[in-house]
Design a protein around this motif. Structure first.
Motif, PDB file in Angstrom:
ATOM      1  N   MET A   1     -43.123   8.422  33.747  1.00  9.63           N
ATOM      2  CA  MET A   1     -42.471   9.333  34.700  1.00  9.63           C
ATOM      3  C   MET A   1     -41.044   8.869  34.998  1.00  9.63           C
ATOM      4  O   MET A   1     -40.805   7.699  35.265  1.00  9.63           O
ATOM      5  CB  MET A   1     -43.297   9.380  35.992  1.00  9.63           C
ATOM      6  N   THR A   2     -40.110   9.799  34.895  1.00  8.47           N
ATOM      7  CA  THR A   2     -38.718   9.395  35.142  1.00  8.47           C
ATOM      8  C   THR A   2     -38.462   9.229  36.636  1.00  8.47           C
ATOM      9  O   THR A   2     -38.990   9.966  37.464  1.00  8.47           O
ATOM     10  CB  THR A   2     -37.741  10.457  34.601  1.00  8.47           C
TER      11      THR A   2
ATOM     12  N   ILE B   1     -36.463   9.587  39.946  1.00 14.04           N
ATOM     13  CA  ILE B   1     -35.438  10.516  40.451  1.00 14.04           C
ATOM     14  C   ILE B   1     -34.354   9.698  41.147  1.00 14.04           C
ATOM     15  O   ILE B   1     -34.607   9.063  42.165  1.00 14.04           O
ATOM     16  CB  ILE B   1     -36.025  11.511  41.468  1.00 14.04           C
TER      17      ILE B   1
ATOM     18  N   GLU C   1     -30.435   9.357  42.897  1.00 16.66           N
ATOM     19  CA  GLU C   1     -29.471  10.182  43.620  1.00 16.66           C
ATOM     20  C   GLU C   1     -28.455  10.692  42.605  1.00 16.66           C
ATOM     21  O   GLU C   1     -27.995   9.949  41.745  1.00 16.66           O
ATOM     22  CB  GLU C   1     -28.766   9.336  44.684  1.00 16.66           C
TER      23      GLU C   1
ATOM     24  N   GLN D   1     -23.704  15.858  41.745  1.00 15.60           N
ATOM     25  CA  GLN D   1     -24.183  16.944  42.608  1.00 15.60           C
ATOM     26  C   GLN D   1     -23.694  16.747  44.038  1.00 15.60           C
ATOM     27  O   GLN D   1     -23.261  17.677  44.700  1.00 15.60           O
ATOM     28  CB  GLN D   1     -25.727  16.979  42.549  1.00 15.60           C
ATOM     29  N   GLU D   2     -23.742  15.494  44.479  1.00 15.51           N
ATOM     30  CA  GLU D   2     -23.299  15.162  45.829  1.00 15.51           C
ATOM     31  C   GLU D   2     -21.807  15.495  46.006  1.00 15.51           C
ATOM     32  O   GLU D   2     -21.412  16.119  47.004  1.00 15.51           O
ATOM     33  CB  GLU D   2     -23.542  13.676  46.080  1.00 15.51           C
TER      34      GLU D   2
ATOM     35  N   PHE E   1     -21.307  19.209  46.145  1.00 18.43           N
ATOM     36  CA  PHE E   1     -21.815  19.729  47.417  1.00 18.43           C
ATOM     37  C   PHE E   1     -20.779  19.508  48.526  1.00 18.43           C
ATOM     38  O   PHE E   1     -20.395  20.435  49.245  1.00 18.43           O
ATOM     39  CB  PHE E   1     -23.124  19.009  47.752  1.00 18.43           C
TER      40      PHE E   1
ATOM     41  N   LYS F   1     -32.552   7.052  50.569  1.00 14.78           N
ATOM     42  CA  LYS F   1     -31.856   7.761  49.496  1.00 14.78           C
ATOM     43  C   LYS F   1     -31.504   9.171  49.979  1.00 14.78           C
ATOM     44  O   LYS F   1     -32.247   9.767  50.751  1.00 14.78           O
ATOM     45  CB  LYS F   1     -32.748   7.848  48.254  1.00 14.78           C
ATOM     46  N   VAL F   2     -30.373   9.690  49.486  1.00 15.18           N
ATOM     47  CA  VAL F   2     -29.914  11.000  49.946  1.00 15.18           C
ATOM     48  C   VAL F   2     -29.703  11.916  48.740  1.00 15.18           C
ATOM     49  O   VAL F   2     -29.124  11.503  47.733  1.00 15.18           O
ATOM     50  CB  VAL F   2     -28.588  10.873  50.737  1.00 15.18           C
ATOM     51  N   HIS F   3     -30.212  13.140  48.860  1.00 13.49           N
ATOM     52  CA  HIS F   3     -30.077  14.125  47.786  1.00 13.49           C
ATOM     53  C   HIS F   3     -29.489  15.407  48.346  1.00 13.49           C
ATOM     54  O   HIS F   3     -29.682  15.725  49.513  1.00 13.49           O
ATOM     55  CB  HIS F   3     -31.455  14.443  47.171  1.00 13.49           C
ATOM     56  N   PHE F   4     -28.815  16.142  47.477  1.00 17.69           N
ATOM     57  CA  PHE F   4     -28.165  17.379  47.912  1.00 17.69           C
ATOM     58  C   PHE F   4     -28.685  18.560  47.097  1.00 17.69           C
ATOM     59  O   PHE F   4     -28.781  18.456  45.883  1.00 17.69           O
ATOM     60  CB  PHE F   4     -26.647  17.253  47.743  1.00 17.69           C
ATOM     61  N   ALA F   5     -29.009  19.644  47.769  1.00 19.71           N
ATOM     62  CA  ALA F   5     -29.489  20.843  47.076  1.00 19.71           C
ATOM     63  C   ALA F   5     -28.651  22.033  47.515  1.00 19.71           C
ATOM     64  O   ALA F   5     -28.566  22.337  48.704  1.00 19.71           O
ATOM     65  CB  ALA F   5     -30.956  21.085  47.393  1.00 19.71           C
TER      66      ALA F   5
ATOM     67  N   GLU G   1     -33.137  24.689  43.948  1.00 16.89           N
ATOM     68  CA  GLU G   1     -32.825  23.281  43.680  1.00 16.89           C
ATOM     69  C   GLU G   1     -33.598  22.361  44.604  1.00 16.89           C
ATOM     70  O   GLU G   1     -34.097  21.319  44.193  1.00 16.89           O
ATOM     71  CB  GLU G   1     -31.320  23.041  43.879  1.00 16.89           C
TER      72      GLU G   1
ATOM     73  N   LYS H   1     -40.275  17.151  42.319  1.00 16.69           N
ATOM     74  CA  LYS H   1     -40.093  16.020  41.394  1.00 16.69           C
ATOM     75  C   LYS H   1     -40.282  14.696  42.114  1.00 16.69           C
ATOM     76  O   LYS H   1     -40.880  13.769  41.577  1.00 16.69           O
ATOM     77  CB  LYS H   1     -38.700  16.067  40.759  1.00 16.69           C
ATOM     78  N   LEU H   2     -39.737  14.610  43.326  1.00 15.11           N
ATOM     79  CA  LEU H   2     -39.900  13.382  44.106  1.00 15.11           C
ATOM     80  C   LEU H   2     -41.379  13.099  44.341  1.00 15.11           C
ATOM     81  O   LEU H   2     -41.850  11.979  44.155  1.00 15.11           O
ATOM     82  CB  LEU H   2     -39.182  13.513  45.461  1.00 15.11           C
TER      83      LEU H   2
ATOM     84  N   GLN I   1     -43.889  14.136  42.613  1.00 20.41           N
ATOM     85  CA  GLN I   1     -44.521  13.777  41.340  1.00 20.41           C
ATOM     86  C   GLN I   1     -44.211  12.345  40.958  1.00 20.41           C
ATOM     87  O   GLN I   1     -45.063  11.615  40.459  1.00 20.41           O
ATOM     88  CB  GLN I   1     -44.063  14.729  40.229  1.00 20.41           C
ATOM     89  N   GLN I   2     -42.965  11.948  41.221  1.00 16.94           N
ATOM     90  CA  GLN I   2     -42.568  10.573  40.907  1.00 16.94           C
ATOM     91  C   GLN I   2     -43.478   9.575  41.617  1.00 16.94           C
ATOM     92  O   GLN I   2     -43.813   8.537  41.076  1.00 16.94           O
ATOM     93  CB  GLN I   2     -41.108  10.369  41.341  1.00 16.94           C
TER      94      GLN I   2
ATOM     95  N   ILE J   1     -30.634  17.216  51.717  1.00 17.03           N
ATOM     96  CA  ILE J   1     -29.710  18.053  52.496  1.00 17.03           C
ATOM     97  C   ILE J   1     -29.519  19.395  51.784  1.00 17.03           C
ATOM     98  O   ILE J   1     -29.183  19.429  50.606  1.00 17.03           O
ATOM     99  CB  ILE J   1     -28.358  17.332  52.688  1.00 17.03           C
ATOM    100  N   VAL J   2     -29.784  20.473  52.518  1.00 19.74           N
ATOM    101  CA  VAL J   2     -29.839  21.804  51.904  1.00 19.74           C
ATOM    102  C   VAL J   2     -28.664  22.681  52.369  1.00 19.74           C
ATOM    103  O   VAL J   2     -28.387  22.773  53.562  1.00 19.74           O
ATOM    104  CB  VAL J   2     -31.170  22.501  52.277  1.00 19.74           C
TER     105      VAL J   2
END
Lengths: 235, 470
Positions: A1-2, A4, A6, A10-11, A14, B82-86, B91, B98-99, B101-102, B292-293
């Motif tokens: 499994m890869t 995820i 950051e 994309q950041e 955004f 950790k911070v992600h942007f959608a 997205e 995915k998170l 599932q990980q 963050i959406v």
């Protein structure tokens, strides 16, 4: 499994979109000036009389079905808790392994089976112990008079589960740690941040777990404790 | 928010008006909530000063959102998160799935979150084979019923305890008594078990604090505490504007949110989460992710006319004073966000002035919402502007267009106007009763069904004036 990770591109995209929406070509990099911050000036500047925070704390928590006992020393605090455990017909309690709590409360005299939240026991076991315990006992870092709130800082020997999983939570505090408003606690936390990180969780707790989700009917003890009682040591 | 109702606003409202049980429940809820709010506002000294302070804090944050988002991100990372942007709902769904599932998640608990409703997260996770359980009592009830929230603060207000007992009995396999304590006890037991065995906790975010990298969660039940204390992984989902700059700002918004929502001084639990657990900590999560959406928010941000809509602190006070919400309840809005604020943000988030552009008409423009808003968002002004925007874009009903076309034609010249008024006075005769047009004319039914339409006078004002002059 890869894994995820950051996604930095994309950041950037955004944040760039947000900057553009605000009419800027690039993301603002300097702290913007502001006129007003925090609570209104009158609130920050208000003065409280010496007895006020405790009186407020007691009346506010009692209005939310809480009980507040004011005692003079550790022996009295221990007796008070022992009495409450008896009233509740409690068989077991889990306690924070906090230096102050150890100093004031003699756990051998409580008359119930006790466990301590510390690294001598595994995470899984501790959570289960807290889940099974009749009462959780914590030491309050700061209490807020204006709302009848206790503030608990998460730490190694001060787990969140102790104030959360048992049906009754008893919080013990020094009278001197009751402050009038949340601002004071916020300021102390900020000073702390200057010295290092904040605790991983700060829980402001005001009375028992409650809901009005069914026909607007007040119902106590949904997920958290049914009872939130406090012992204030005035020595 | 890709789900769009089949019916139009007018028909959704008509349907809602027939549901007497729902309407009674809604009336009871909004009366109680707004009454409690008024009491709380009187109890806190200088309410107007607090409102202005809230407005200033929200305005400053939103106007400098790029800076505060970057600062928040930096500080969450410092705390070990950790911070992600959608940018879109899709997205966000994909990323969160995915998170999960990980981490090989099978069981997920959620605490109440509007943004996860907005991005339709649950169905995406279920499609990926995971069990998702809503832990807020009302949300749990709705999940069992397969329904959506009808109020932002009390989402299951449209269901009574008999309906809830039926749902719980089905889960239980035997009868659960239809009284509130028994129902609460049952939910506690079932959900406690879910919390103990959850792999991932998913939460929303009431306020993030940029300078400290904190996430603040506000609940009365304690479900947000359980969702963040027990699972090894916590994923917090937040709309990008849900930030305050500093810890001290938090006291202001936290003073206003519960008071405006339910009239409480403070909720039972306010949890400030600073990343994952630290070395030595025993409970709390090992992995903390913030998602963050945007999902249309940057479009609102770019439009200065509507930017103030992002100042909302999601208290629901505007629902509780709205005469339209009071009559039709939350589902008639058809959107994730209902009430006055929902009528403003839905057409903007969806970028759809045709279908969702109908929502600003679910208002009397009485401005009660504006006066109730603790962040002083000029809601009725925004609703009015949106109507205007819709009309100038040419999205008006054929009937309305025809009527105003006629109006323009006859009212342009004094001669045609005179003719029209005379014709109206004569033509309406069979329809008038006691000075009002009450008959159900197909073309006017939408007007006369809900309002009194005064009849045109026998003699026109011009005729009477002429006579007087003589």
């Amino acid at each position: 499994m890869t894994d995820i990770q950051e996604d930095l591109s994309q950041e950037n995209m955004f944040l760039q979109t947000v900057a553009n929406a605000l009419g800027r070509k690039t993301v603002l990099a300097e702290l913007p000036e502001r006129q007003e911050a925090g609570p209104p000036a009158f609130w920050r500047e208000q003065k409280f009389e010496e007895d006020q925070p405790l009186a407020l704390f007691k009346s506010n928590l009692e209005a939310l079905t809480g009980r507040v006992a004011i005692v003079r020393n550790g022996a009295e605090a221990t007796n008070q808790i022992k009495l409450w455990l008896k009233v509740l017909n409690a068989k077991s309690a889990i306690l924070w392994d906090h230096a102050k709590l150890r100093e004031y409360i003699d756990s051998t005299r409580l008359g119930v089976k006790t466990a301590f939240w510390n690294r001598d026991t595994s995470r899984r076991e501790l959570i289960e112990l807290a889940e099974q315990a009749d009462v959780g006992i914590t030491w309050v870092n700061y209490a807020i008079g204006y709302t009848g709130t206790v503030a608990l800082f998460n730490g190694e020997n001060s787990g969140r589960s102790v104030s959360l999983l048992p049906p009754t939570h008893i919080a013990v505090m020094n009278r001197s740690d009751i402050v009038p408003t949340m601002s004071t606690v916020m300021r102390i936390l900020l000073e702390r941040r200057g010295q290092g990180a904040l605790p991983s969780a700060i829980d402001f707790i005001t009375g028992p777990s409650r809901t009005s989700d069914i026909e607007m009917d007040l119902s106590i003890g949904v997920h958290g404790p049914f009872r939130m009682w406090a012992v204030v040591i005035d020595d | 928010m890709s789900d769009r109702p089949v019916l139009h606003l007018r028909d959704r409202a008509a349907k809602a008006l027939k549901d007497e049980q729902m309407r009674q429940a809604v009336r009871k809820a909004v009366d109680r909530l707004s009454g409690n709010k008024d009491k709380a506002a009187r109890e806190l000294p200088n309410w107007e000063e607090w409102r202005e302070q809230t407005r200033l804090i929200r305005e400053h944050t939103v106007d400098h959102l790029d800076y505060y988002l970057a600062l928040l991100t930096q500080n969450i990372r410092k705390a070990g998160g950790k911070v992600h942007f959608a940018s879109t709902a899709g997205e966000a769904r994909q990323l969160i799935a995915k998170l999960c599932q990980q981490y090989e998640a099978k069981h997920i608990v959620k605490s109440k979150s509007m943004v996860t409703e907005e991005i339709h997260l649950n169905s995406a996770l279920e499609a990926a084979g995971m069990e998702v359980v809503e832990s807020d009592l009302a949300e749990y009830i709705l999940q069992l019923a397969g329904e959506t929230p009808s109020h932002i603060i009390v989402p299951a207000i449209h269901k009574n305890r008999y309906q809830i007992a039926e749902l719980f009995s089905r889960v239980n396999g035997e009868k659960v008594e239809p009284d509130t304590p028994a129902l609460t006890r049952f939910a506690r037991k079932v959900l406690r078990d879910k919390f103990m065995n959850a792999d991932v906790g998913i939460t929303g975010c009431n306020f993030a604090v940029a300078e400290t990298g904190s996430i603040t969660l506000v609940t009365n039940e304690g479900n947000a505490r359980l969702s963040t204390a027990l699972p090894k992984v916590v994923i917090t989902v937040m709309g990008m504007e849900r930030i305050v700059p500093t810890f001290e700002d938090l006291e202001t918004v936290l003073s206003m949110l519960p008071r405006s929502a339910t009239g409480q001084k403070v909720t039972s639990y306010v949890s400030v989460i600073n990343g994952p657990r630290q070395p030595g900590d025993i409970d709390g999560c090992e992995q903390f992710h913030l998602v963050i959406v945007d999902n249309g928010r940057s479009r609102i941000l770019a439009d200065e006319e509507y930017r103030a809509a992002l100042h909302c602190i999601r208290c629901g006070a505007c629902f509780n004073v709205c005469p339209v919400y009071r009559q039709i309840g939350g589902h008639a809005y058809g959107s994730v966000y209902g009430g006055p604020i929902g009528s403003v943000i839905t057409p903007l988030l969806e970028n759809d002035m045709v279908f969702w552009g109908e929502l600003p008409y679910a208002s009397t423009l009485c401005a009660a919402c504006t006066f109730a808003c603790p962040a002083k968002i000029p809601l009725q002004e925004l609703l009015f502007n949106l109507r205007q925007k819709r009309v100038s874009a040419g999205h008006t009903d054929a009937v309305e267009k025809f009527a105003f076309g006629m109006w323009k034609r006859f009212f342009k010249l004094p001669s045609t106007y005179k003719f029209a008024m005379k014709a109206a006075s004569l033509g309406q005769k069979p329809l008038v009763k006691n000075g009002y047009i009450t008959a159900a004319l197909p073309i006017l039914a939408n007007w006369t069904n809900s309002r009194y339409l005064p009849a045109a006078a026998d003699k026109t004002f011009r005729d009477r004036w002429k006579k007087r002059e003589k």
